[in-house]
Scaffold this motif. Structure first.
Motif, PDB file in Angstrom:
ATOM      1  N   GLU A  12      22.737  85.980  67.971  1.00  0.00           N
ATOM      2  CA  GLU A  12      22.457  84.684  67.351  1.00  0.00           C
ATOM      3  C   GLU A  12      23.735  83.917  67.039  1.00  0.00           C
ATOM      4  O   GLU A  12      23.756  83.045  66.166  1.00  0.00           O
ATOM      5  N   ALA A  26      24.080  83.027  71.554  1.00  0.00           N
ATOM      6  CA  ALA A  26      22.749  82.522  71.858  1.00  0.00           C
ATOM      7  C   ALA A  26      22.800  81.175  72.547  1.00  0.00           C
ATOM      8  O   ALA A  26      21.923  80.846  73.344  1.00  0.00           O
ATOM      9  N   ALA A  27      23.814  80.374  72.207  1.00  0.00           N
ATOM     10  CA  ALA A  27      23.862  79.014  72.743  1.00  0.00           C
ATOM     11  C   ALA A  27      25.250  78.434  72.557  1.00  0.00           C
ATOM     12  O   ALA A  27      26.047  78.910  71.746  1.00  0.00           O
ATOM     13  N   LYS A  69      17.072  72.704  75.061  1.00  0.00           N
ATOM     14  CA  LYS A  69      17.626  73.377  76.238  1.00  0.00           C
ATOM     15  C   LYS A  69      18.100  72.282  77.197  1.00  0.00           C
ATOM     16  O   LYS A  69      17.325  71.748  77.995  1.00  0.00           O
ATOM     17  N   CYS A 116      22.753  74.077  74.161  1.00  0.00           N
ATOM     18  CA  CYS A 116      21.611  73.644  73.339  1.00  0.00           C
ATOM     19  C   CYS A 116      21.956  72.564  72.325  1.00  0.00           C
ATOM     20  O   CYS A 116      21.085  72.148  71.557  1.00  0.00           O
ATOM     21  N   SER A 127      21.898  75.649  67.172  1.00  0.00           N
ATOM     22  CA  SER A 127      21.034  76.698  66.604  1.00  0.00           C
ATOM     23  C   SER A 127      19.572  76.271  66.604  1.00  0.00           C
ATOM     24  O   SER A 127      18.676  77.092  66.835  1.00  0.00           O
ATOM     25  N   ALA A 169      18.371  76.282  70.234  1.00  0.00           N
ATOM     26  CA  ALA A 169      18.143  77.645  70.724  1.00  0.00           C
ATOM     27  C   ALA A 169      16.956  78.321  70.048  1.00  0.00           C
ATOM     28  O   ALA A 169      16.601  79.450  70.411  1.00  0.00           O
TER      29      ALA A 169
END
Length: 487
Positions: A3, A71-72, A218, A234, A441, A444
């Motif tokens: 994350e 995560a992104a 996305k 993201c 965040s 994602a």
């Protein structure tokens, strides 16, 4: 998949990469300075290839061995700076023209004289000024053979810096988020799309422009070759909008000011289209699933760059941090006033031909007085904006500040005193990067909304309360107005 959020912050003087955990705590950072090119007075350029190469290096350094936990990616950037590249070769066609560049002042003046500005401001939220991207694109097309040739064969791609970085990271996605697109003079604020009539006015082929996308979602994918695995991009958001999000100004009327190279104030305007009678700007703050939240903005072109000028050009200080001690070493600036119009004056004056002024000099004036006057100039410029926002029906109740200069306690207190408002400064002042982390965040799926993410990721704040006597405040502002009249 973890994350963590990797943020790329491509600023004006440097580019950085920062790795955040889901609570907004920065785990690593890598930074590289960007070369500033000044080929003529008033011209400012960057090498887009250098931006890409140094951003990639910082990205890899900050990610380290953590790529599997990312995560992104979120990207925030200097706005209005224009990159032109060959969409087939993927390489720049010319140096990027930086937001500070004033070479298009003449064409802006011609368009004003022809009566275009009122309709442009209504449709785009912006005024006619060299600051914005559209006139830069027009200049490139008229003056650069490679750019013009690429336009003729359909190979030309225009974009702001986030658009350029996404193109390189993804291997060909040509997108721009709504916050950056709203800074071009080519986007209809109400439609959220590039406008054919505006493109024709500035002579910009609409086909050369990116697809306008949300600030979070996305949006594209970073190719596996850069960090060893494919990672979704993201979050995309212009630096000043990003700082507004990072400050948690997500409700109507909440206001932030960022003191970096320039000074930028944004007030959340909700879903209402911004309208200004005082030459403030309307802009997209963020966009989700095509729904836009707007902001009213005031921009001062020179803030931290004034301190840099005192250091690099005049040699009055050895480092920016010296200014606070110098300001505290004297009781007043001795009537020395600086109007920092080194790149013209921004809002609410919009005088691209204005030039810097140092007034009130005497034999008693030394570097301490000039350093203190430079810091005082930040409060004076901000007061101009505060008055304009109030006249437009958007008075500030408090001001949240960030950016490199905001770490100066003396300046933060001076802002509170001159504005006669509480000034709030977060303990973590890198809110531009934090805003991009918040957007990414949410994009994602780590958090369900910007408000939820901001509440989880923002830290504590320090409050500066006004203590200056009204007579002192009035005298300061009167001296500033006199100096302003000769800029």
């Amino acid at each position: 998949m973890g994350e963590k959020i990797l943020v790329l912050d491509a600023g004006t003087t440097s580019t950085r990469a920062m790795l955040f955990d889901r609570r907004g705590r920065m785990e690593s950072v890598a930074q590289a300075e960007l070369t500033q090119h000044y080929p003529k007075p008033g011209w400012v350029e960057h090498d887009a290839a250098e931006i890409w190469e140094k951003t990639l290096g910082c990205m890899r350094e900050a990610a380290g061995a953590n790529a599997s936990e990312i995560a992104a990616i979120g990207i925030t950037n200097q706005r209005e700076t224009v990159v032109a590249w060959d969409r087939d070769a993927g390489e720049p066609l010319a140096r990027a023209i930086v937001w500070q560049d004033r070479r298009t002042a003449g064409s802006c003046a011609q368009l004003k004289e022809a009566g275009y500005e009122p309709e442009l401001q209504k449709r785009t939220g912006l005024v006619l000024d060299p600051y914005f991207s559209g006139t830069k694109m027009r200049w490139m097309l008229e003056n650069d053979d490679a750019v013009r040739a690429a336009a003729g064969t359909g190979r030309l791609a225009f974009g702001t810096v986030e658009s350029w970085l996404v193109y390189k990271l993804s291997g060909g996605s040509h997108v721009s988020d709504a916050s950056n697109a709203s800074r071009t003079l080519l986007l209809g604020l109400d439609s959220g799309e590039f406008d054919q009539d505006l493109c024709e006015l500035f002579g910009v082929p609409k086909a050369s422009l990116p697809e306008v996308v949300d600030t979070h979602g996305k949006l594209a994918n970073c190719a596996a070759e850069w960090l060893g695995r494919k990672i979704p991009i993201c979050g995309l958001v212009g630096d000043q909008q990003s700082a507004t999000i990072g400050q948690g100004c997500l409700s109507f009327g909440e206001t932030k000011a960022t003191y970096g190279t320039g000074a930028f104030v944004l007030t959340n305007n909700g879903s209402d289209l911004p309208r200004s009678d005082n030459r403030l700007l309307g802009t997209v703050l963020h966009q989700s699933e095509g729904t836009r939240t707007y902001a009213i903005e005031g921009a001062c072109f020179v803030a931290g760059s004034l301190v840099q000028y005192l250091r690099d050009q005049l040699g009055l200080i050895g480092s920016a941090s010296e200014t606070e001690g110098l300001a505290r070493s004297i009781e007043s600036s001795g009537e020395v006033v600086i109007v920092p119009a080194l790149a013209g004056l921004g809002a609410p004056h919009w005088l691209p031909d204005a030039r810097g002024v140092i007034s009130g000099l005497s034999f008693a004036s030394g570097r301490a007085q000039i350093a203190r006057a430079a810091l005082e100039a930040m409060a004076h410029q901000t007061h101009d904006l505060c008055s304009a926002f109030a006249a437009d029906g958007a008075p500030w109740k408090a001001l949240r500040i960030d950016g490199g200069m905001s770490a100066n306690d003396w300046m933060a207190q001076d802002l509170a005193d001159i504005l006669d408002l509480d000034v709030e400064r977060p303990d973590f002042v890198e809110t531009t990067a934090l805003g991009a982390a918040i957007c990414a965040s949410v994009g994602a799926g780590i958090y369900g909304s910007l408000i939820e993410a901001a509440e989880a990721m923002r830290g504590d704040t320090q409050v500066f309360v006004p203590v200056m006597e009204e007579s002192t405040r009035s005298d300061r502002l009167a001296r500033y107005v006199r100096a302003l009249s000769v800029a």
